[in-house]
Design a protein around this motif. Structure first.
Motif, PDB file in Angstrom:
ATOM      1  N   TYR A  45       0.942   6.677  12.521  1.00  0.00           N
ATOM      2  CA  TYR A  45       2.252   6.659  11.849  1.00  0.00           C
ATOM      3  C   TYR A  45       2.955   5.316  12.041  1.00  0.00           C
ATOM      4  CZ  TYR A  45       6.895   7.741  10.229  1.00  0.00           C
ATOM      5  OH  TYR A  45       8.079   7.698   9.527  1.00  0.00           O
ATOM      6  N   LEU A  46       2.998   4.807  13.263  1.00  0.00           N
ATOM      7  CA  LEU A  46       3.696   3.543  13.516  1.00  0.00           C
ATOM      8  C   LEU A  46       3.027   2.379  12.790  1.00  0.00           C
ATOM      9  CD1 LEU A  46       4.593   3.919  17.301  1.00  0.00           C
ATOM     10  CD2 LEU A  46       6.130   4.123  15.331  1.00  0.00           C
ATOM     11  N   GLN A  47       1.705   2.417  12.664  1.00  0.00           N
ATOM     12  CA  GLN A  47       1.021   1.386  11.886  1.00  0.00           C
ATOM     13  C   GLN A  47       1.390   1.497  10.406  1.00  0.00           C
ATOM     14  OE1 GLN A  47      -3.098   2.005  12.945  1.00  0.00           O
ATOM     15  NE2 GLN A  47      -3.012   0.526  14.633  1.00  0.00           N
ATOM     16  N   ALA A  48       1.462   2.732   9.902  1.00  0.00           N
ATOM     17  CA  ALA A  48       1.834   2.944   8.499  1.00  0.00           C
ATOM     18  C   ALA A  48       3.225   2.401   8.210  1.00  0.00           C
ATOM     19  CB  ALA A  48       1.773   4.435   8.156  1.00  0.00           C
ATOM     20  N   VAL A  49       4.114   2.460   9.216  1.00  0.00           N
ATOM     21  CA  VAL A  49       5.477   1.963   9.041  1.00  0.00           C
ATOM     22  C   VAL A  49       5.547   0.448   9.216  1.00  0.00           C
ATOM     23  CG1 VAL A  49       7.843   2.023   9.930  1.00  0.00           C
ATOM     24  CG2 VAL A  49       6.522   4.132   9.780  1.00  0.00           C
ATOM     25  N   TYR A  50       4.992  -0.069  10.312  1.00  0.00           N
ATOM     26  CA  TYR A  50       5.290  -1.447  10.722  1.00  0.00           C
ATOM     27  C   TYR A  50       4.200  -2.484  10.448  1.00  0.00           C
ATOM     28  CZ  TYR A  50       9.441   0.297  13.124  1.00  0.00           C
ATOM     29  OH  TYR A  50      10.664   0.863  13.402  1.00  0.00           O
ATOM     30  N   ASP A  51       2.970  -2.067  10.203  1.00  0.00           N
ATOM     31  CA  ASP A  51       1.900  -3.043   9.988  1.00  0.00           C
ATOM     32  C   ASP A  51       1.950  -3.536   8.541  1.00  0.00           C
ATOM     33  OD1 ASP A  51      -0.370  -4.514   9.642  1.00  0.00           O
ATOM     34  OD2 ASP A  51      -1.707  -3.115  10.657  1.00  0.00           O
ATOM     35  N   GLU A  52       2.631  -4.666   8.338  1.00  0.00           N
ATOM     36  CA  GLU A  52       2.769  -5.219   6.987  1.00  0.00           C
ATOM     37  C   GLU A  52       1.632  -6.178   6.649  1.00  0.00           C
ATOM     38  OE1 GLU A  52       6.734  -6.107   5.518  1.00  0.00           O
ATOM     39  OE2 GLU A  52       7.549  -5.515   7.470  1.00  0.00           O
ATOM     40  N   ASN A  54      -1.803  -5.061   6.990  1.00  0.00           N
ATOM     41  CA  ASN A  54      -2.826  -4.201   6.399  1.00  0.00           C
ATOM     42  C   ASN A  54      -2.265  -3.116   5.479  1.00  0.00           C
ATOM     43  OD1 ASN A  54      -5.089  -5.363   7.966  1.00  0.00           O
ATOM     44  ND2 ASN A  54      -3.966  -4.524   9.706  1.00  0.00           N
ATOM     45  N   TYR A  55      -0.948  -2.871   5.552  1.00  0.00           N
ATOM     46  CA  TYR A  55      -0.344  -1.805   4.762  1.00  0.00           C
ATOM     47  C   TYR A  55       0.714  -2.394   3.823  1.00  0.00           C
ATOM     48  CZ  TYR A  55      -2.553   1.448   8.015  1.00  0.00           C
ATOM     49  OH  TYR A  55      -3.472   2.145   8.758  1.00  0.00           O
ATOM     50  N   VAL A  56       0.339  -2.625   2.590  1.00  0.00           N
ATOM     51  CA  VAL A  56       1.253  -3.121   1.560  1.00  0.00           C
ATOM     52  C   VAL A  56       1.282  -2.076   0.453  1.00  0.00           C
ATOM     53  CG1 VAL A  56       1.779  -4.994  -0.037  1.00  0.00           C
ATOM     54  CG2 VAL A  56       0.615  -5.498   2.122  1.00  0.00           C
ATOM     55  N   TYR A  57       2.463  -1.474   0.235  1.00  0.00           N
ATOM     56  CA  TYR A  57       2.531  -0.299  -0.629  1.00  0.00           C
ATOM     57  C   TYR A  57       2.964  -0.570  -2.073  1.00  0.00           C
ATOM     58  CZ  TYR A  57       2.299   1.965   3.916  1.00  0.00           C
ATOM     59  OH  TYR A  57       1.915   2.357   5.181  1.00  0.00           O
ATOM     60  N   GLY A  58       3.602  -1.693  -2.329  1.00  0.00           N
ATOM     61  CA  GLY A  58       4.023  -1.974  -3.696  1.00  0.00           C
ATOM     62  C   GLY A  58       5.330  -1.310  -4.083  1.00  0.00           C
ATOM     63  N   LYS A  59       5.957  -0.568  -3.169  1.00  0.00           N
ATOM     64  CA  LYS A  59       7.275   0.017  -3.412  1.00  0.00           C
ATOM     65  C   LYS A  59       7.972   0.216  -2.075  1.00  0.00           C
ATOM     66  CE  LYS A  59       5.769   3.682  -5.689  1.00  0.00           C
ATOM     67  NZ  LYS A  59       6.617   3.480  -6.850  1.00  0.00           N
ATOM     68  N   SER A  60       9.310   0.193  -2.112  1.00  0.00           N
ATOM     69  CA  SER A  60      10.069   0.270  -0.861  1.00  0.00           C
ATOM     70  C   SER A  60      10.978   1.495  -0.782  1.00  0.00           C
ATOM     71  CB  SER A  60      10.919  -0.996  -0.696  1.00  0.00           C
ATOM     72  OG  SER A  60      11.815  -1.130  -1.774  1.00  0.00           O
ATOM     73  N   LYS A  61      10.956   2.326  -1.805  1.00  0.00           N
ATOM     74  CA  LYS A  61      11.761   3.544  -1.728  1.00  0.00           C
ATOM     75  C   LYS A  61      11.082   4.688  -2.461  1.00  0.00           C
ATOM     76  CE  LYS A  61      14.721   2.302  -5.656  1.00  0.00           C
ATOM     77  NZ  LYS A  61      16.111   2.076  -6.097  1.00  0.00           N
ATOM     78  N   LEU A  62      11.492   5.887  -2.109  1.00  0.00           N
ATOM     79  CA  LEU A  62      10.912   7.094  -2.689  1.00  0.00           C
ATOM     80  C   LEU A  62      11.416   7.330  -4.102  1.00  0.00           C
ATOM     81  CD1 LEU A  62      11.352   9.570   0.307  1.00  0.00           C
ATOM     82  CD2 LEU A  62       9.197   8.577  -0.461  1.00  0.00           C
ATOM     83  N   PRO A  63      10.607   8.008  -4.936  1.00  0.00           N
ATOM     84  CA  PRO A  63      11.131   8.468  -6.225  1.00  0.00           C
ATOM     85  C   PRO A  63      12.128   9.604  -5.980  1.00  0.00           C
ATOM     86  CG  PRO A  63       8.952   9.374  -5.851  1.00  0.00           C
ATOM     87  CD  PRO A  63       9.208   8.408  -4.729  1.00  0.00           C
TER      88      PRO A  63
END
Length: 525
Positions: A45-52, A54-63
């Protein structure tokens, strides 16, 4: 008895985050982290949040999530599906509307804590007022970060920069403030490819334009810090907004080439394959055309392992001399050889060893006159360290303006480059409450000219019949960083002032008042 915190599902994770966020003291937050059991679930979970990196999502907020009657806590899920969605987003399998729909399908009907935890991941912050450094220091280095040394602001210059030690002048290193697209370039011994990453750790795909740097001779893995600039057809460096835009487009083209190559290899239709090959060749030719206009300007070099470990004991001047020798050796090699590959130029950042604030500001003003952002000034003996280096590395930019009256001048220092001429103009506000000496004038404005117009090595002489008082009562347009106040009296001055223009009387005949200057500069002292 010490409490051991276990985080192994969505509910305990949400409770753990709330506990850290509601704990006021940093030491108490660290105590919670130190007493937390580190397991795969928490790390994921912490990697999913803070590891920028390896984890680039293309969006910064929820629909927008539709409101439903069911708000059940799904204990069996344990966020595994959320991890799967985030993995697909970072891999590009889910993006745009398809990613939004997948997120909505996942969150509808679940307890709001799932929405909260998913939102933290996209916003890259669990809102508990803890940094990545604190997480890594307490839980182990579970978050990958990209090492990057940051400067302090110009307000620390007088406090940090040291030009002499024990009465011996050694100066400080002034360098052009970089204004292009930052790249780390990693070079390995006996490897014909290099790796380039952005400041955020994004890998520049298939960076063929830098592969000629693999010819640099090194006995260990190293990393160069520098920036990419792009020249126009006349060989002039393009402005930052144009150059960086072209480079970003270039990187996208490189990515497209890789995608096209895959499509060509998978295509079963000869007609479709021909179209893809034509598109590939057209794009490749455009890339090759731009490669020869690229310049990689470098200013620092580190052993790769020390860079990964976030610190290097080698001093500023040692590292800079190493990178200077590397650039010289590489360019001699290129001139002497026949490299049959496309490559960008390798240049050393513009620099000067300065021995006092006046020389530093002259260098700074020279950068501004070239249309550049400013300068970075560094103490010679400081080691390299990740994040803000408080040993003396200062960035100078972001200036304000005002109009002052020249009330006199000071001669240049004996032994300096401009000895015999004007060193600085004495200027003040309309009401005399702000007073400052301003240097950074052109040579002829100081009253000096070359002895030999065609040979600068012969030195300077005073211009015949030069009127040293000609600027008295003139209005001087001044650029500065901030307002400073005298400790002993109610008098104000300016930090890092430089002359923008000596105004004509028909343009403006009165200086700004102290009230106007402090209002425009938003001074709150």
């Amino acid at each position: 008895m010490k409490i051991k915190y276990e985080v192994n599902d969505a509910k305990s994770l949400d409770k753990w985050i709330t506990m850290i966020g509601s704990t006021p003291g940093l030491n108490d937050k660290k105590l919670i982290l130190n007493n937390t059991e580190v397991n795969d679930f928490l790390v994921s979970y912490l990697q999913a949040v803070y590891d920028e990196v390896n984890y680039v999502y293309g969006k910064s907020k929820l629909p927008i999530i539709p409101v439903t009657q069911s708000n059940a806590y799904n204990n069996d899920n344990d966020l595994l599906e959320m991890f799967s969605i985030l993995d697909n987003m970072k891999d590009g399998v889910l993006k745009g509307k398809s990613a939004d729909q997948k997120i909505i399908d996942y969150l509808v009907g679940k307890d709001e804590l799932y929405t909260r935890l998913f939102s933290y991941a996209l916003k890259r912050d669990i809102k508990a007022k803890i940094s990545v450094k604190i997480i890594n220091d307490t839980l182990g280095r579970i978050i990958e970060i990209v090492p990057y040394m940051r400067c302090e602001s110009e307000s620390y210059m007088k406090k940090r920069i040291v030009y002499s030690t024990d009465g011996v002048k050694h100066g400080a290193l002034a360098q052009t403030k970089a204004d292009g697209a930052f790249l780390n370039v990693v070079i390995e011994p006996k490897c014909d490819e290099v790796q380039a990453t952005t400041r955020q750790g994004r890998l520049v795909p298939d960076c063929l334009f830098l592969n000629s740097l693999s010819n640099i001779k090194t006995d260990k893995k190293i990393v160069l810090h520098g920036e990419i600039l792009i020249k126009d057809e006349s060989g002039n460096i393009l402005p930052r907004e144009i150059s960086n835009g072209m480079f970003n487009k270039f990187v996208k083209h490189e990515t497209t080439l890789l995608e096209l190559d895959k499509k060509i290899s998978l295509s079963k239709s000869e007609k479709a394959k021909e179209k893809l090959v034509l598109k590939y060749n057209t794009l490749q030719n455009e890339i090759k055309k731009n490669v020869n206009n690229m310049v990689y300007v470098t200013w620092d070099i580190l052993p790769y392992e020390e860079w990964l470990n976030l610190e290097c004991d080698e001093s500023t001047i040692t590292r800079f001399n190493n990178v200077k020798s590397l650039v010289e050796d590489y360019n001699l090699f290129v001139e002497a050889s026949d490299l049959n590959i496309d490559n960008c130029e390798l240049q050393l950042i513009d620099y000067k060893i300065v021995h006092d604030d006046e020389e530093a500001i002259d260098f700074y003003n020279d950068q501004l006159s070239k249309g550049l952002e400013g300068m970075v000034i560094k103490n010679l003996n400081i080691p390299w360290k990740h994040d803000v280096n408080r040993g003396g590395i200062i960035k100078l930019k972001d200036f304000k303006e005002c109009d002052l009256t020249c009330v006199g001048w000071e001669p240049a220092k004996e032994g300096s480059e401009f000895e015999g001429g004007i060193g600085s103009l004495i200027c003040e506000s309309e009401d005399g409450l702000l007073k400052v000496n301003i240097s950074g004038m052109k040579r002829n404005e100081r009253g000096l000219e070359r002895l030999d117009p065609d040979d600068s090595s012969k030195g300077l002489k005073i211009i015949d019949d030069f009127d040293f008082d000609q600027f008295n009562s003139k209005i001087i347009a001044v650029k500065f960083n901030e307002i400073t106040k005298s400790k002993s009296k109610d008098e104000y001055s300016l930090f890092l002032p430089s002359i923008l223009e000596i105004r004509d009387s028909s343009d403006k005949s009165q200086a700004d008042s102290w009230d106007k200057i402090k209002k425009d500069a938003k001074y709150k002292g």
